[in-house]
Scaffold this motif. Structure first.
Motif, PDB file in Angstrom:
ATOM      1  N   SER A 191      -7.390  -0.432   4.121  1.00 58.88           N
ATOM      2  CA  SER A 191      -7.705  -0.483   2.697  1.00 58.88           C
ATOM      3  C   SER A 191      -6.661   0.269   1.873  1.00 58.88           C
ATOM      4  O   SER A 191      -6.259  -0.179   0.795  1.00 58.88           O
ATOM      5  N   LEU A 192      -6.242   1.442   2.374  1.00 59.94           N
ATOM      6  CA  LEU A 192      -5.247   2.244   1.664  1.00 59.94           C
ATOM      7  C   LEU A 192      -3.922   1.506   1.533  1.00 59.94           C
ATOM      8  O   LEU A 192      -3.310   1.468   0.457  1.00 59.94           O
ATOM      9  N   ARG A 199      -0.379  -1.588  -5.893  1.00 56.29           N
ATOM     10  CA  ARG A 199       0.100  -0.672  -6.928  1.00 56.29           C
ATOM     11  C   ARG A 199       1.624  -0.623  -6.999  1.00 56.29           C
ATOM     12  O   ARG A 199       2.208  -0.390  -8.053  1.00 56.29           O
ATOM     13  N   LEU A 200       2.292  -0.837  -5.860  1.00 63.29           N
ATOM     14  CA  LEU A 200       3.747  -0.767  -5.829  1.00 63.29           C
ATOM     15  C   LEU A 200       4.406  -2.107  -6.124  1.00 63.29           C
ATOM     16  O   LEU A 200       5.639  -2.203  -6.132  1.00 63.29           O
ATOM     17  N   ALA A 203       5.104  -6.155 -10.624  1.00 67.20           N
ATOM     18  CA  ALA A 203       4.398  -6.520 -11.859  1.00 67.20           C
ATOM     19  C   ALA A 203       3.432  -5.445 -12.341  1.00 67.20           C
ATOM     20  O   ALA A 203       2.916  -5.519 -13.459  1.00 67.20           O
ATOM     21  N   GLN A 204       3.144  -4.447 -11.522  1.00 63.49           N
ATOM     22  CA  GLN A 204       2.189  -3.411 -11.902  1.00 63.49           C
ATOM     23  C   GLN A 204       2.819  -2.422 -12.882  1.00 63.49           C
ATOM     24  O   GLN A 204       3.900  -1.893 -12.627  1.00 63.49           O
ATOM     25  N   PRO A 205       2.171  -2.161 -14.023  1.00 68.31           N
ATOM     26  CA  PRO A 205       2.725  -1.244 -15.009  1.00 68.31           C
ATOM     27  C   PRO A 205       2.471   0.221 -14.646  1.00 68.31           C
ATOM     28  O   PRO A 205       1.581   0.527 -13.847  1.00 68.31           O
ATOM     29  N   GLY A 206       3.262   1.109 -15.234  1.00 64.88           N
ATOM     30  CA  GLY A 206       3.026   2.539 -15.095  1.00 64.88           C
ATOM     31  C   GLY A 206       3.688   3.141 -13.880  1.00 64.88           C
ATOM     32  O   GLY A 206       3.948   2.456 -12.881  1.00 64.88           O
ATOM     33  N   PRO A 207       3.977   4.446 -13.919  1.00 66.10           N
ATOM     34  CA  PRO A 207       4.596   5.134 -12.789  1.00 66.10           C
ATOM     35  C   PRO A 207       3.608   5.301 -11.630  1.00 66.10           C
ATOM     36  O   PRO A 207       2.401   5.386 -11.837  1.00 66.10           O
TER      37      PRO A 207
END
Length: 222
Positions: A191-192, A199-200, A203-207
């Motif tokens: 799952s992790l 998240r990486l 297209a995913q925004p943010g640091p």
């Protein structure tokens, strides 16, 4: 009757194609079909949580627009005064409730309308083995009664929803077991890694900051 058979076949196919992520949408589509086919005022699907002895709203059609947030009828105790909710706990047969039942202050927790509207509520329990897993409800207005062939169709649809609920619940249990450690209940490595991969993604925004600790022989230590 042939029209009802076509309806049942269509509903069975829709529920068969649905999964856990589309369960609510599929349920609402089925309720919308029932409302249109039988010229109903309202229809609802509720599942039973026997751990807290309460009925939980799963889907409805049409959506109520006069209910405050949070919805006071989203979770209702089995001990509620309304017979349709009491049926959710152990009921095994369809019942038709006159909505005018009660005293002058009675207010229907399903339709949220004042008494005197001449409504009938038909409630068909969802039976899974010996357990009542929920209820499928239908509301008619203006004094119109439920005909026997309609009652039979609604009971059949309730049995389809009972099977659907059992299948979706099994899917959710298997997914939980696949994504969580059975000892701690925490999300497992699979799952992790899936979450980190999402998240990486470009297209995913943010640091994103990652701290990854991998312990060898953790099961042996536990």
């Amino acid at each position: 009757m042939p029209g009802n058979l076509v309806l049942i076949t269509s509903i069975a196919n829709q529920l068969l194609e649905a999964n856990a992520s589309t369960a609510t949408q599929a349920s609402e589509q089925v309720l919308a079909q029932l409302v249109e086919h039988f010229d109903l005022h309202y229809s609802f699907l509720r599942y039973s949580d026997h751990n807290i002895r309460a009925s939980v709203l799963a889907a409805e059609w049409p959506a109520r627009t006069d209910i405050a947030e949070p919805d006071p009828f989203a979770v209702v105790s089995f001990t509620s005064d309304h017979p349709a909710f009491a049926l959710c706990e152990n009921g095994k047969e369809l019942v038709v409730v006159n909505r005018d039942h009660g005293n002058g202050g009675f207010r229907c927790p399903i339709t949220a309308r004042r008494r005197g509207d001449g409504q009938l509520v038909a409630a068909a329990p969802l039976i899974s083995g010996t357990l009542t897993s929920g209820v499928l409800g239908f509301v008619k207005c203006r004094g119109r009664k439920f005909k026997p062939n309609a009652i039979h169709t609604l009971e059949t649809v309730a049995s389809l929803f009972a099977q659907f609920h059992a299948r979706i619940s099994a899917e959710q249990r298997l997914r939980h077991l696949a994504e969580h450690d059975d000892l701690t209940g925490l999300r497992n490595r699979r799952s992790l890694l899936a979450h980190l991969s999402d998240r990486l993604a470009p297209a995913q925004p943010g640091p994103v900051a990652v701290l990854y600790i991998d312990l060898d022989r953790l099961k042996a230590i536990n």
